[in-house]
Design an enzyme around this catalytic site. Structure first.
Site, PDB file in Angstrom:
ATOM      1  N   ASP A 189      13.516  -5.045   1.632  1.00 49.85           N
ATOM      2  CA  ASP A 189      13.094  -3.751   0.968  1.00 49.85           C
ATOM      3  C   ASP A 189      12.476  -2.938   1.739  1.00 49.85           C
ATOM      4  O   ASP A 189      11.241  -3.046   1.975  1.00 49.85           O
ATOM      5  CB  ASP A 189      12.165  -4.523  -0.175  1.00 49.85           C
ATOM      6  CG  ASP A 189      11.807  -3.397  -1.197  1.00 49.85           C
ATOM      7  OD1 ASP A 189      12.092  -2.327  -1.007  1.00 49.85           O
ATOM      8  OD2 ASP A 189      11.413  -3.802  -2.369  1.00 49.85           O
ATOM      9  N   HIS A 194       6.038   1.459   0.482  1.00 48.10           N
ATOM     10  CA  HIS A 194       5.496   0.862   1.154  1.00 48.10           C
ATOM     11  C   HIS A 194       5.076   0.733   2.772  1.00 48.10           C
ATOM     12  O   HIS A 194       4.538  -0.073   3.304  1.00 48.10           O
ATOM     13  CB  HIS A 194       6.129  -0.706   0.794  1.00 48.10           C
ATOM     14  CG  HIS A 194       6.358  -0.920  -0.577  1.00 48.10           C
ATOM     15  ND1 HIS A 194       5.597  -0.974  -1.599  1.00 48.10           N
ATOM     16  CD2 HIS A 194       7.846  -1.095  -1.139  1.00 48.10           C
ATOM     17  CE1 HIS A 194       6.315  -1.427  -2.889  1.00 48.10           C
ATOM     18  NE2 HIS A 194       7.099  -1.131  -2.355  1.00 48.10           N
ATOM     19  N   ILE A 209       1.370   1.036  -0.590  1.00 50.59           N
ATOM     20  CA  ILE A 209       0.918  -0.232  -1.322  1.00 50.59           C
ATOM     21  C   ILE A 209       1.853  -1.330  -0.967  1.00 50.59           C
ATOM     22  O   ILE A 209       3.014  -1.112  -0.490  1.00 50.59           O
ATOM     23  CB  ILE A 209       1.285   0.159  -2.986  1.00 50.59           C
ATOM     24  CG1 ILE A 209       2.684   0.444  -3.375  1.00 50.59           C
ATOM     25  CG2 ILE A 209       0.136   1.318  -3.154  1.00 50.59           C
ATOM     26  CD1 ILE A 209       2.803   0.681  -4.741  1.00 50.59           C
ATOM     27  N   GLY A 212       5.448  -4.983  -5.142  1.00 50.77           N
ATOM     28  CA  GLY A 212       5.106  -5.998  -6.252  1.00 50.77           C
ATOM     29  C   GLY A 212       5.640  -7.346  -6.265  1.00 50.77           C
ATOM     30  O   GLY A 212       5.027  -8.155  -6.482  1.00 50.77           O
TER      31      GLY A 212
END
Length: 286
Positions: A189, A194, A209, A212
């Site tokens: 990913d 991120h 961040i 998730g």
């Protein structure tokens, strides 16, 4: 028009042939923080060189594990800027424990599109079938696309998992590393949200961040370790709604209630007054 529900709804996406090895499984588990208890035999089951046990959440990365390009939100009838998209919900059901290595085909379709006014929620259904025809897992996931609502669609259902009116049976604190998201990127990913501070700021966040799905895997492991004696083969299903963000380096507080063969779970950030990260979390086990 970024979303045309007449084209998108029910669209079948290209299938993906993929394979995985024990090395891939080890990297995934390390990206979730496995190995922190580096002398614990139960912990080391996640990192065995030949036959590591596999957390069911590995299903979320397995088909695209070796991708090195940022994902695109481009499907039939859908073309959305990646910076507008966050994960909404995720559910995985494993039909048997995922083997440490294998080959499979991944198939998916757009199953639902909901209009929240200021945003759109797009659901996919997924299946993975092994090369010998065994159904490995089924899954459902949604993305939340900011600014893409208002096309006149159904708002969709609103469901909430009710927690018991008592103290949790277990509480687990899981520190994350400042480089946790950079590690998790190695699982395929490569969304710059991120890793790229400028991209994150343009998307409305002060810093990159945590993925998730990375948090999803961390919480699944925390519950498996705390309640199921670190036996990932007992996990049958795991679902959540993404309720907030985790910044790398923060500490997750996982509260767990046992109810029959289910664990009801919440995950919050200790350093931000228990701001929610995952909600409506249910782990079903044998």
């Amino acid at each position: 028009m970024p979303i045309d529900p007449n084209i998108a709804l029910g669209a079948v996406l290209p299938s993906v042939d993929f394979s995985w090895t024990p090395n891939d499984v080890q990297i995934y588990h390390l990206a979730l923080g496995a190995g922190a208890r580096w002398t614990d035999p139960a912990e080391l089951r996640y990192l065995d060189d030949r036959a590591p046990q596999v957390l069911p959440t590995f299903a979320t990365v397995a088909p695209f594990f070796h991708e090195t390009e940022p994902p695109k939100v481009q499907f039939p009838g859908i073309d959305i800027d990646l910076a507008k998209v966050v994960h909404g919900s995720q559910e995985i059901v494993v039909h048997n424990p995922i083997p440490a290595s294998g080959k499979a085909v991944f198939e998916r379709r757009i199953s639902e599109i909901f209009d929240k006014g200021s945003a759109a929620v797009i659901w996919q259904e997924h299946t993975a079938t092994s090369s010998d025809g065994e159904l490995l897992w089924t899954a459902r996931s949604s993305i939340f696309a900011k600014g893409e609502g208002g096309f006149g669609g159904d708002r969709g259902p609103s469901a909430k998992t009710e927690l018991p009116d008592r103290a949790p049976d277990f509480e687990v604190l899981t520190p994350t590393l400042p480089q946790q998201a950079l590690l998790y990127r190695m699982c395929g990913d490569r969304n710059p949200l991120h890793s790229d501070p400028e991209f994150a700021r343009n998307a409305g966040f002060p810093n990159p961040i945590m993925h998730g799905l990375g948090t999803y895997g961390i919480v699944c492991k925390a519950a498996t370790d705390a309640v199921l004696a670190s036996d990932a083969t007992r996990v049958r299903a795991f679902r959540t709604r993404f309720a907030g963000v985790l910044y790398p380096g923060e500490t997750l507080r996982t509260r767990i209630w046992q109810q029959g063969n289910e664990l009801l779970i919440t995950a919050t950030v200790v350093e931000r007054d228990d701001a929610p990260v995952l909600a409506d979390v249910v782990l079903t086990y044998a």
